[in-house]
Write a protein that holds these residues in place. Structure first.
Motif, PDB file in Angstrom:
ATOM      1  N   GLN A 215      46.326  33.466  38.811  1.00 34.82           N
ATOM      2  CA  GLN A 215      47.347  34.042  37.949  1.00 34.82           C
ATOM      3  C   GLN A 215      48.009  32.955  37.080  1.00 34.82           C
ATOM      4  O   GLN A 215      48.204  33.125  35.873  1.00 34.82           O
TER       5      GLN A 215
ATOM      6  N   THR B 259      45.028  33.263  44.892  1.00 33.17           N
ATOM      7  CA  THR B 259      45.454  34.370  44.021  1.00 33.17           C
ATOM      8  C   THR B 259      46.559  33.891  43.077  1.00 33.17           C
ATOM      9  O   THR B 259      46.552  34.196  41.878  1.00 33.17           O
TER      10      THR B 259
ATOM     11  N   ALA C 228      41.861  44.083  47.410  1.00 34.75           N
ATOM     12  CA  ALA C 228      42.759  44.970  46.671  1.00 34.75           C
ATOM     13  C   ALA C 228      42.178  45.380  45.329  1.00 34.75           C
ATOM     14  O   ALA C 228      42.300  46.518  44.907  1.00 34.75           O
ATOM     15  N   SER C 229      41.517  44.441  44.652  1.00 37.93           N
ATOM     16  CA  SER C 229      41.103  44.751  43.279  1.00 37.93           C
ATOM     17  C   SER C 229      39.599  44.925  43.169  1.00 37.93           C
ATOM     18  O   SER C 229      39.045  44.817  42.087  1.00 37.93           O
ATOM     19  N   GLU C 230      38.904  45.204  44.303  1.00 36.29           N
ATOM     20  CA  GLU C 230      37.459  45.330  44.161  1.00 36.29           C
ATOM     21  C   GLU C 230      37.041  46.803  44.042  1.00 36.29           C
ATOM     22  O   GLU C 230      37.647  47.692  44.629  1.00 36.29           O
ATOM     23  N   ILE C 231      36.011  47.008  43.237  1.00 34.72           N
ATOM     24  CA  ILE C 231      35.549  48.365  42.949  1.00 34.72           C
ATOM     25  C   ILE C 231      34.096  48.465  43.416  1.00 34.72           C
ATOM     26  O   ILE C 231      33.299  47.561  43.151  1.00 34.72           O
TER      27      ILE C 231
ATOM     28  N   GLY D 270      34.743  39.140  35.097  1.00 31.44           N
ATOM     29  CA  GLY D 270      34.565  39.814  36.384  1.00 31.44           C
ATOM     30  C   GLY D 270      33.327  39.312  37.110  1.00 31.44           C
ATOM     31  O   GLY D 270      32.401  38.782  36.488  1.00 31.44           O
TER      32      GLY D 270
ATOM     33  N   ASP E 234      39.083  36.439  44.456  1.00 33.41           N
ATOM     34  CA  ASP E 234      38.782  37.662  45.215  1.00 33.41           C
ATOM     35  C   ASP E 234      37.425  37.605  45.910  1.00 33.41           C
ATOM     36  O   ASP E 234      37.171  38.396  46.815  1.00 33.41           O
TER      37      ASP E 234
ATOM     38  N   ARG F 169      34.475  42.872  40.892  1.00 29.78           N
ATOM     39  CA  ARG F 169      35.833  42.312  40.994  1.00 29.78           C
ATOM     40  C   ARG F 169      36.284  41.888  39.600  1.00 29.78           C
ATOM     41  O   ARG F 169      35.975  40.790  39.141  1.00 29.78           O
TER      42      ARG F 169
ATOM     43  N   SER G  14      40.222  38.906  49.515  1.00 24.91           N
ATOM     44  CA  SER G  14      41.006  39.952  48.886  1.00 24.91           C
ATOM     45  C   SER G  14      40.121  41.158  48.590  1.00 24.91           C
ATOM     46  O   SER G  14      39.037  41.025  48.047  1.00 24.91           O
TER      47      SER G  14
ATOM     48  N   LEU H 242      39.038  41.002  38.130  1.00 31.24           N
ATOM     49  CA  LEU H 242      40.041  39.974  37.806  1.00 31.24           C
ATOM     50  C   LEU H 242      39.472  38.556  37.856  1.00 31.24           C
ATOM     51  O   LEU H 242      40.133  37.603  37.445  1.00 31.24           O
ATOM     52  N   GLU H 243      38.261  38.415  38.371  1.00 33.55           N
ATOM     53  CA  GLU H 243      37.697  37.067  38.510  1.00 33.55           C
ATOM     54  C   GLU H 243      37.363  36.476  37.141  1.00 33.55           C
ATOM     55  O   GLU H 243      36.971  37.191  36.205  1.00 33.55           O
TER      56      GLU H 243
END
Ligand SMILES: Cc1cc2nc3c(=O)[nH]c(=O)nc-3n(C[C@H](O)[C@H](O)[C@H](O)COP(=O)(O)OP(=O)(O)OC[C@H]3O[C@@H](n4cnc5c(N)ncnc54)[C@H](O)[C@@H]3O)c2cc1C
Length: 410
Positions: free
Chosen positions: A102, A98, A149-152, A125, A84, A176, A147, A178-179
Motif C-alpha cells: 500500500q 500488505t 481477502a482479495s483473491e478471486i 494482478g 497476497d 489476486r 492473505s 491487487l498484486e
C-alpha cells in the motif's frame, strides 16, 4: 561464512537495465571528519528506502555504499510485490507486506517525479493456476499465513477467457488483482535519487566501512575515505550485515540463498502468446515486466553464494515456465542472471534498535521479499530513529538481538 553480496554476472545482466543513473554521485575522495545525524550502510533497496524516508522526514542522513547503488541482491530480484501470493512465516510479516504494498502504491508517483525515473510500477494482478481439483485441497493444508481477502477464484472457462495464453489443461486459478511489480534496479535508484533530492547525501565506492562503538554506544564509522561521526548507524547492507554486526560483538546469523532467473521477450508475431499478468505457480513465477521482457524465476539454492547460472537451473526454469505458458517456447531468449537472497534462521529480517548498543540499528535479512518490504522498512526504521519501540510498532519478532551468541532464540 557469507560471500560477497549478490551481483549479476551473466554476459548480459539485469544491470544492463540501468539507464545512466544521473545520481549526482559524490566521489569517494577523502572525507575526513564528515558528520551526519544518521549514517546508513548499504545502497540496496533497503538502505535507499530508509535514506528516502529519513530525508522525507527532514532528517540529516548520509548513505555509504561499497560499490554502486543497487549492486547486490536488489539488482537480481524479479521485483514482485506479492503481498497476497506469498506464504509468510508469521502474521506479522503478512501485515508488514500488505502495508508495504500500500505504501509503495502511495509513493511511486512521488518517487517517479522526484527521481525522474521510470520505476516500472504496474498493477496487473497475479494468477495462481492449479491443474487438478485435488491441488486445491493441498493448498488449503498449507498453514503459512497468506492473505485471501482479495483473491478471486476463476473456473476453467473464466481462465480461458481471461488468460488464453495459459496452458489448456488448467482446472482453475486464483486471481489476486491487487498484486503489482516494479523494475527493482529502477526502484532502488529512484529511492536513492529521491533521497538526494530531499537532501540526503550518498557516497558510492566506499570500499571499507567499520563501526566505531564504545561503552556509550555508536560514535561513528571508520571508512576507506576517512573517519565519520554520527549519532545513529543503520546497518542495511544485506548479506554482509552479519559481518559488520560481529565487529560490535553481536551475532545476527545470515545465510545466502542463491536464485537464478531468465528473461525472454515476445516478438510482435508471437505477442498473443505472451502473459499479461504474473503467473505465480507453486514451482515457478513468470512476470511480464514494464520493459517488455518476461522474467522467469527463480531457483532456490540454500548455502550457495556464487553468481553463476547453471545449465540445469536454466533448463528447469524454462521447462516449468513453458508447462504453464506454452508460448514461452516461442519467445526469444534474452539473458539470464543470478543473485543471493539474504536469509535468516527464522525467516524474519533484523529490524530495529540494538538494545545493547545505543545508536545502532539494523535493517537486513529480507530474504525473498526485500523489494516488497522496502517501503515499510524505510518507514519503520525512520520510526525507530524517532524513538519508537518494537512493541509500539508491533514488530517484536524482528528484534535484531533475538539470537544469542550460540545462534539460539532468546
Ligand atoms: C533471484 C532473486 C529473485 C528475487 N525476487 C524478489 C521479488 O520478486 N520480490 C521481492 O520482494 N524480493 C525479491 N528478491 C529478494 C530481494 O532481492 C532482496 O530481499 C533485497 O534485494 C535485499 O535488499 P538489501 O538492500 O537488503 O540488500 P542488497 O540489495 O544486497 O544491498 C546491500 C548493499 O550493501 C552494499 N554493501 C555490502 N557491504 C557493504 C559495506 N561493508 N559497506 C557499504 N556497503 C556495503 C552492497 O554493495 C549492496 O549494494 C529476490 C532475490 C533474488 C536473489
Amino acid at each position: 561464512m557469507v560471500n560477497d553480496g549478490a551481483r549479476v554476472r551473466s554476459r548480459s545482466s539485469n544491470r544492463d537495465l540501468r539507464k545512466t543513473l544521473s545520481l549526482s554521485r559524490t566521489k569517494a575522495g577523502i572525507h575526513d571528519k564528515l558528520h551526519a545525524e544518521t549514517i546508513v550502510i548499504g545502497g540496496g533497496v533497503i538502505g535507499c528506502a530508509i535514506a528516502y524516508e529519513l530525508a522525507a522526514r527532514g532528517q540529516d542522513v548520509l548513505l555509504l555504499e561499497r560499490a554502486r547503488i543497487a549492486e547486490g541482491a536488489s539488482c537480481a530480484a524479479a521485483g514482485m510485490i506479492a503481498a497476497d501470493s506469498e506464504h509468510f512465516s508469521s502474521p506479522m510479516m503478512l501485515n508488514l507486506a500488505t502495508m508495504s504494498r500500500q505504501l509503495l502504491h502511495e509513493q511511486y508517483e512521488q518517487l517517479s517525479s522526484l527521481s525522474e525515473m521510470h520505476i516500472g510500477y504496474q498493477q496487473n494482478g497475479f494468477i495462481t493456476p492449479v491443474r487438478l481439483e485435488k491441488d486445491l485441497s493441498r493448498d488449503s493444508t498449507v498453514t503459512a499465513p497468506r492473505s485471501i481477502a482479495s483473491e478471486i477464484w476463476w473456473d476453467e472457462i473464466t481462465v480461458q477467457q481471461e488468460a488464453p495464453w495459459l496452458s489448456k489443461d488448467i482446472y482453475g486459478a486464483y486471481y489476486r488483482p491487487l498484486e503489482c511489480d516494479v523494475l527493482p534496479v529502477n526502484l532502488t535508484q529512484a529511492y536513492a535519487k529521491s533521497a538526494q533530492a530531499l537532501g540526503a547525501r550518498i557516497i558510492e565506492g566506499v570500499h571499507h566501512v567499520s563501526l566505531r562503538v564504545d561503552a556509550n554506544g555508536v560514535q561513528g564509522v571508520e571508512t576507506s575515505i576517512g573517519t565519520m561521526t554520527c549519532r545513529n548507524v543503520i546497518v542495511a547492507n544485506g548479506l554482509q550485515g552479519e559481518v559488520l554486526m560481529k565487529q560490535a560483538g553481536l551475532q545476527l546469523p545470515t545465510m545466502p540463498v542463491k536464485g537464478e532467473i531468465a528473461a525472454v521477450q515476445f516478438s510482435d508475431h508471437s505477442r498473443q502468446l505472451a502473459p499479461d499478468k504474473t503467473v505465480y505457480a507453486e514451482d515457478i513465477y513468470i512476470v511480464p515486466k514494464a520493459n517488455g521482457e518476461v522474467w522467469i524465476g527463480a531457483t532456490v539454492l540454500p548455502g550457495e553464494s556464487d553468481l553463476h547460472v547453471s545449465a540445469a537451473g536454466l533448463q528447469k526454469l524454462l521447462e516449468r515456465a513453458a508447462s504453464w505458458v506454452p508460448g514461452i517456447g516461442e519467445a526469444q531468449f534474452v539473458r539470464t542472471w543470478a543473485g543471493v537472497r539474504p536469509s535468516t534462521p527464522d525467516g524474519l529480517p533484523y529490524l530495529g534498535a540494538c538494545e545493547s548498543i545505543p545508536g545502532l540499528y539494523t535493517a537486513f535479512g529480507h530474504h525473498r521479499n526485500g523489494i516488497l518490504l522496502s517501503a515499510v522498512t524505510g518507514s519503520l526504521l525512520a520510526d525507530f530513529i524517532e524513538g519508537k519501540s518494537s512493541e509500539e510498532l508491533n514488530v517484536q519478532g524482528c528484534r535484531p538481538e533475538r539470537f544469542n551468541k550460540r545462534g539460539i532464540l532468546h
